[in-house]
Design an enzyme around this catalytic site. Structure first.
Site, PDB file in Angstrom:
ATOM      1  N   CYS A 132      25.903 -13.166 -41.653  1.00 25.75           N
ATOM      2  CA  CYS A 132      25.189 -11.995 -42.156  1.00 25.75           C
ATOM      3  C   CYS A 132      25.132 -12.112 -43.674  1.00 25.75           C
ATOM      4  O   CYS A 132      25.568 -13.111 -44.244  1.00 25.75           O
ATOM      5  CB  CYS A 132      25.841 -10.697 -41.687  1.00 25.75           C
ATOM      6  SG  CYS A 132      27.504 -10.398 -42.322  1.00 25.75           S
ATOM      7  N   THR A 133      24.631 -11.111 -44.329  1.00 22.79           N
ATOM      8  CA  THR A 133      24.387 -11.182 -45.765  1.00 22.79           C
ATOM      9  C   THR A 133      25.638 -11.567 -46.556  1.00 22.79           C
ATOM     10  O   THR A 133      25.623 -12.528 -47.319  1.00 22.79           O
ATOM     11  CB  THR A 133      23.823  -9.841 -46.270  1.00 22.79           C
ATOM     12  OG1 THR A 133      22.647  -9.543 -45.514  1.00 22.79           O
ATOM     13  CG2 THR A 133      23.480  -9.911 -47.735  1.00 22.79           C
TER      14      THR A 133
END
Length: 142
Positions: free
Chosen positions: A37-38
């Site tokens: 994810c980010t």
């Protein structure tokens, strides 16, 4: 962050997203799946914690792995926080950290909604005992 962790477990979007993560692991015969994810700490942290827990890794080890993100992200987090006024940095720091209470709230939510971690695996993620046995055979050594 505690509420966000709970939503990852019991929210409709969370159940769908994490079942897709585990569908990807399940469907890849080589088990060579990348999930991220980010920031690589919240959604990825829960995915990894669920996988490790499902594989039978002790909870203390799962937690240590999760909390390691604080060390790996320290330089980036410090750089960001260093550009903020102290009061604003104090607001953002909990969002940048991983904390035991965040991961624990996810586990607690699973217990509350599903009754047990194994029921969470089965009912939310579609991992039954047969699939769990295959995961353990494919991903564990020894």
């Amino acid at each position: 962050m505690i509420d966000a962790e709970k939503a990852m477990v019991s929210g409709d979007g969370g159940e769908k997203a994490y079942s897709q993560v585990f569908d990807g692991i399940r469907e890849d015969d080589a088990r060579s799946v990348l999930f991220h994810c980010t920031a690589g700490k919240d959604r990825t942290g829960w995915s990894n914690a669920v996988l490790l827990t499902a594989l039978g890794v002790p909870r203390d080890t799962v937690m240590a792995d999760y909390l390691a993100s604080n060390a790996y992200r320290k330089a980036a987090n410090d750089a960001l926080l260093g550009h903020l006024p102290p009061q604003q940095a104090a607001v953002y720091k909990p969002l940048l950290d991983v904390r035991a209470e965040y991961l624990n709230s996810g586990h607690d939510e699973g217990e509350a909604k599903y009754g047990s971690f194994d029921r969470y695996l089965k009912d939310a993620l579609g991992i039954d005992l047969r699939e769990l046995k295959h995961l353990r055979k494919d991903l564990l050594i020894g």
